[in-house]
Design a protein around this motif. Sequence first.
Motif, PDB file in Angstrom:
ATOM      1  N   GLY A 207       0.788  -1.219   0.000  1.00 24.93           N
ATOM      2  CA  GLY A 207       0.000   0.000   0.000  1.00 24.93           C
ATOM      3  C   GLY A 207       0.823   1.272   0.000  1.00 24.93           C
ATOM      4  N   ALA A 208       1.617   1.494   1.049  1.00 21.64           N
ATOM      5  CA  ALA A 208       2.358   2.748   1.190  1.00 21.64           C
ATOM      6  C   ALA A 208       3.470   2.884   0.160  1.00 21.64           C
ATOM      7  CB  ALA A 208       2.927   2.868   2.597  1.00 21.64           C
ATOM      8  N   ALA A 209       3.843   1.798  -0.501  1.00 15.93           N
ATOM      9  CA  ALA A 209       4.842   1.866  -1.572  1.00 15.93           C
ATOM     10  C   ALA A 209       4.237   2.399  -2.864  1.00 15.93           C
ATOM     11  CB  ALA A 209       5.456   0.493  -1.809  1.00 15.93           C
ATOM     12  N   GLY A 210       2.925   2.612  -2.865  1.00 15.51           N
ATOM     13  CA  GLY A 210       2.244   3.119  -4.053  1.00 15.51           C
ATOM     14  C   GLY A 210       1.367   2.084  -4.721  1.00 15.51           C
ATOM     15  N   MET A 211       0.766   1.208  -3.908  1.00 14.87           N
ATOM     16  CA  MET A 211      -0.102   0.140  -4.424  1.00 14.87           C
ATOM     17  C   MET A 211       0.635  -0.710  -5.461  1.00 14.87           C
ATOM     18  SD  MET A 211      -2.755   0.560  -2.606  1.00 14.87           S
ATOM     19  CE  MET A 211      -3.223   1.868  -1.457  1.00 14.87           C
ATOM     20  N   VAL A 212       1.872  -1.079  -5.113  1.00 12.34           N
ATOM     21  CA  VAL A 212       2.670  -1.971  -5.966  1.00 12.34           C
ATOM     22  C   VAL A 212       2.109  -3.379  -5.845  1.00 12.34           C
ATOM     23  CG1 VAL A 212       4.964  -2.938  -6.377  1.00 12.34           C
ATOM     24  CG2 VAL A 212       4.714  -0.536  -5.694  1.00 12.34           C
ATOM     25  N   THR A 350       2.122   3.748 -15.974  1.00 14.02           N
ATOM     26  CA  THR A 350       1.497   2.440 -15.782  1.00 14.02           C
ATOM     27  C   THR A 350       0.199   2.604 -14.991  1.00 14.02           C
ATOM     28  OG1 THR A 350       2.697   2.035 -13.709  1.00 14.02           O
ATOM     29  CG2 THR A 350       3.710   1.215 -15.734  1.00 14.02           C
ATOM     30  N   THR A 351      -0.638   1.575 -15.050  1.00 10.88           N
ATOM     31  CA  THR A 351      -1.838   1.506 -14.219  1.00 10.88           C
ATOM     32  C   THR A 351      -1.946   0.107 -13.641  1.00 10.88           C
ATOM     33  OG1 THR A 351      -3.215   0.855 -16.097  1.00 10.88           O
ATOM     34  CG2 THR A 351      -3.108   3.215 -15.591  1.00 10.88           C
ATOM     35  N   ARG A 352      -2.691  -0.033 -12.557  1.00 12.93           N
ATOM     36  CA  ARG A 352      -2.925  -1.349 -11.968  1.00 12.93           C
ATOM     37  C   ARG A 352      -4.225  -1.321 -11.173  1.00 12.93           C
ATOM     38  NH1 ARG A 352       2.058   0.644 -10.629  1.00 12.93           N
ATOM     39  NH2 ARG A 352       2.272   1.637  -8.579  1.00 12.93           N
ATOM     40  N   VAL A 353      -4.903  -2.470 -11.191  1.00  9.60           N
ATOM     41  CA  VAL A 353      -6.198  -2.606 -10.512  1.00  9.60           C
ATOM     42  C   VAL A 353      -6.244  -3.955  -9.815  1.00  9.60           C
ATOM     43  CG1 VAL A 353      -8.704  -2.773 -10.804  1.00  9.60           C
ATOM     44  CG2 VAL A 353      -7.400  -1.147 -12.194  1.00  9.60           C
ATOM     45  N   LEU A 354      -6.720  -3.947  -8.574  1.00  8.75           N
ATOM     46  CA  LEU A 354      -7.001  -5.183  -7.843  1.00  8.75           C
ATOM     47  C   LEU A 354      -8.172  -4.891  -6.913  1.00  8.75           C
ATOM     48  CD1 LEU A 354      -6.226  -8.136  -7.211  1.00  8.75           C
ATOM     49  CD2 LEU A 354      -4.755  -7.240  -5.388  1.00  8.75           C
ATOM     50  N   GLY A 355      -9.292  -5.571  -7.110  1.00  7.90           N
ATOM     51  CA  GLY A 355     -10.460  -5.334  -6.277  1.00  7.90           C
ATOM     52  C   GLY A 355     -10.908  -3.891  -6.368  1.00  7.90           C
ATOM     53  N   VAL A 356     -11.017  -3.210  -5.226  1.00  4.39           N
ATOM     54  CA  VAL A 356     -11.440  -1.803  -5.220  1.00  4.39           C
ATOM     55  C   VAL A 356     -10.252  -0.852  -5.289  1.00  4.39           C
ATOM     56  CG1 VAL A 356     -13.520  -2.365  -3.911  1.00  4.39           C
ATOM     57  CG2 VAL A 356     -11.484  -1.575  -2.690  1.00  4.39           C
ATOM     58  N   ILE A 357      -9.049  -1.386  -5.502  1.00  4.35           N
ATOM     59  CA  ILE A 357      -7.830  -0.572  -5.536  1.00  4.35           C
ATOM     60  C   ILE A 357      -7.484  -0.236  -6.989  1.00  4.35           C
ATOM     61  CG2 ILE A 357      -5.401  -0.441  -4.889  1.00  4.35           C
ATOM     62  CD1 ILE A 357      -6.014  -2.774  -2.901  1.00  4.35           C
ATOM     63  N   PHE A 358      -7.299   1.054  -7.239  1.00  4.61           N
ATOM     64  CA  PHE A 358      -6.828   1.517  -8.551  1.00  4.61           C
ATOM     65  C   PHE A 358      -5.603   2.395  -8.330  1.00  4.61           C
ATOM     66  CE2 PHE A 358      -6.349   4.924 -11.599  1.00  4.61           C
ATOM     67  CZ  PHE A 358      -6.422   4.277 -12.823  1.00  4.61           C
ATOM     68  N   ALA A 359      -4.586   2.242  -9.185  1.00  2.00           N
ATOM     69  CA  ALA A 359      -3.408   3.099  -9.083  1.00  2.00           C
ATOM     70  C   ALA A 359      -2.882   3.415 -10.475  1.00  2.00           C
ATOM     71  CB  ALA A 359      -2.313   2.426  -8.260  1.00  2.00           C
ATOM     72  N   LEU A 360      -2.391   4.647 -10.631  1.00  3.33           N
ATOM     73  CA  LEU A 360      -1.688   5.008 -11.862  1.00  3.33           C
ATOM     74  C   LEU A 360      -0.417   5.752 -11.497  1.00  3.33           C
ATOM     75  CD1 LEU A 360      -1.920   8.268 -12.750  1.00  3.33           C
ATOM     76  CD2 LEU A 360      -4.251   7.591 -13.269  1.00  3.33           C
ATOM     77  N   GLU A 361       0.606   5.526 -12.296  1.00  3.00           N
ATOM     78  CA  GLU A 361       1.893   6.185 -12.102  1.00  3.00           C
ATOM     79  C   GLU A 361       2.070   7.232 -13.184  1.00  3.00           C
ATOM     80  OE1 GLU A 361       6.657   5.044 -11.744  1.00  3.00           O
ATOM     81  OE2 GLU A 361       5.118   3.473 -11.866  1.00  3.00           O
ATOM     82  N   ILE A 362       2.312   8.466 -12.766  1.00  5.26           N
ATOM     83  CA  ILE A 362       2.501   9.564 -13.698  1.00  5.26           C
ATOM     84  C   ILE A 362       3.945   9.566 -14.189  1.00  5.26           C
ATOM     85  CG2 ILE A 362       2.468  12.082 -13.958  1.00  5.26           C
ATOM     86  CD1 ILE A 362       0.279  12.141 -11.819  1.00  5.26           C
ATOM     87  N   LYS A 363       4.120   9.754 -15.491  1.00  6.65           N
ATOM     88  CA  LYS A 363       5.470   9.792 -16.050  1.00  6.65           C
ATOM     89  C   LYS A 363       6.260  10.937 -15.427  1.00  6.65           C
ATOM     90  CE  LYS A 363       4.474   7.704 -20.547  1.00  6.65           C
ATOM     91  NZ  LYS A 363       4.394   7.921 -22.013  1.00  6.65           N
ATOM     92  N   SER A 364       7.500  10.637 -15.087  1.00  6.26           N
ATOM     93  CA  SER A 364       8.355  11.643 -14.472  1.00  6.26           C
ATOM     94  C   SER A 364       9.787  11.391 -14.901  1.00  6.26           C
ATOM     95  CB  SER A 364       8.247  11.577 -12.941  1.00  6.26           C
ATOM     96  OG  SER A 364       9.087  12.532 -12.340  1.00  6.26           O
ATOM     97  N   GLU A 365      10.542  12.472 -15.156  1.00  5.55           N
ATOM     98  CA  GLU A 365      11.924  12.327 -15.590  1.00  5.55           C
ATOM     99  C   GLU A 365      12.827  11.832 -14.475  1.00  5.55           C
ATOM    100  OE1 GLU A 365      13.185  16.010 -17.269  1.00  5.55           O
ATOM    101  OE2 GLU A 365      11.797  15.877 -18.978  1.00  5.55           O
TER     102      GLU A 365
END
Length: 423
Positions: A207-212, A350-365
């Motif tokens: 969780g705290a790692a960014g929903m990895v 990237t994006t990822r989904v598991l159950g009610v959890i959704f996460a997206l990673e914004i591109k960054s240099e």
Amino acid sequence: MSLSQRDQKHNWHPYTQHKTASPAVAITKGQGALLWDENGKEYIDAIASWWVNPYGHSNKYIADAIYKQLTSLEHVLFGGFTHEPAVVLSEKLIEILPSNQRKLFYSDNGSTAVEVAIKAALQFHYNKGTTKTKIIAFEDAFHGDTFGAMAASGISLFTEAFQGSLLEVVRVPIPTKGNEDKALAVLNDFFATNACAAFIFEPLVLGAAGMVMYSPEVLDKMIALCKEHSVFTIADEVMAGFGKTGKTFATDYLVNKPDMMCLSKALTGGTIPMAITTFTQEIFDGFYDEDINKALFHGHTFTANPTGCAAAIASLELLQTEEMQENVIRINKHHLDFESKIINHPRVETTRVLGVIFALEIKSERKESYYGTLRNKLYNFFIENGVVLRPVGNIVYILPPYIITDTQLQKVYQTIEDALENV
């Protein structure tokens, strides 16, 4: 003087650098998935107030259970005494936990649930006269802020001030896709010294790692390796438990079950602090002895608080309703639809989904720090637009109450899209 101004006079908030942080938003009311501040502004609580509140704010069913309990027995010490709410809660949990879980130990929050598990793992071997003093954990894990839990955590921002004062913990890479073999090899290497007491992990999602996220198949292999080498496994289900991953527990996806589980957050529906660490009979038996010194000497004043137990019983009953189970499926479907829409956005990595959890990673240099500039801009944008989201660096995640409406969920998605364009 406003409530938020009065707050600044005396209150010290968690994870906050008060010299640079904005004043805390003063919330005066909550209902369902909504919160209102002192000025009447409405917010959608899209992270269930740090993942604790799946059934909505001011839930009447849980409130009624708490009130009823308060009028019969608000609290009694659990040392040498017991009471019906603790007995009923244990019976209900044993019905839904993995079948190898037989004993429950009560505490008050996720960190202490982890603390109990780590202490039990270490003392089990001490009681047996063997020396196993190391804990295995994932890189970038987060298990809490008490000393044992902090030692097992790998996020340096939270722990770097205490290096040298912590338990010895060895790190395994997170077995994300393409990294599974390396993680398994590193884990296997640790068994050579025979000094590892337990492997603690957040099952399937950190969780705290960014929903990895990582697969149940590789976790099954890791647990099997631990069993082969007599190393206990601890599933930290504090975040993932009670429906978040689409099943009651993330470990329900596994064939091999952990020896211990840590539960908190949604356990009481976000009402009263409570936690539980569950154990196999084998672990309990390692403390069952004529020698008083082999007992697990851990506890606190509010262990198995009857009112908290009553809230937990009501929360479990809500979770098991057809309506709530359908809500989990509904939210997952909307997340998948949003993922399909947003995955090719030029600013989305990237994006990822598991159950009610959704996460997206914004591109960054460059790698964004946990509380970096981009994170703060995103957080402020969401708050200004009436949505409570707490990005982790450049990762934006949603983990909403199960009772969130489709309209509210669509506003959350739209606000994230707007942030991609404007922040």
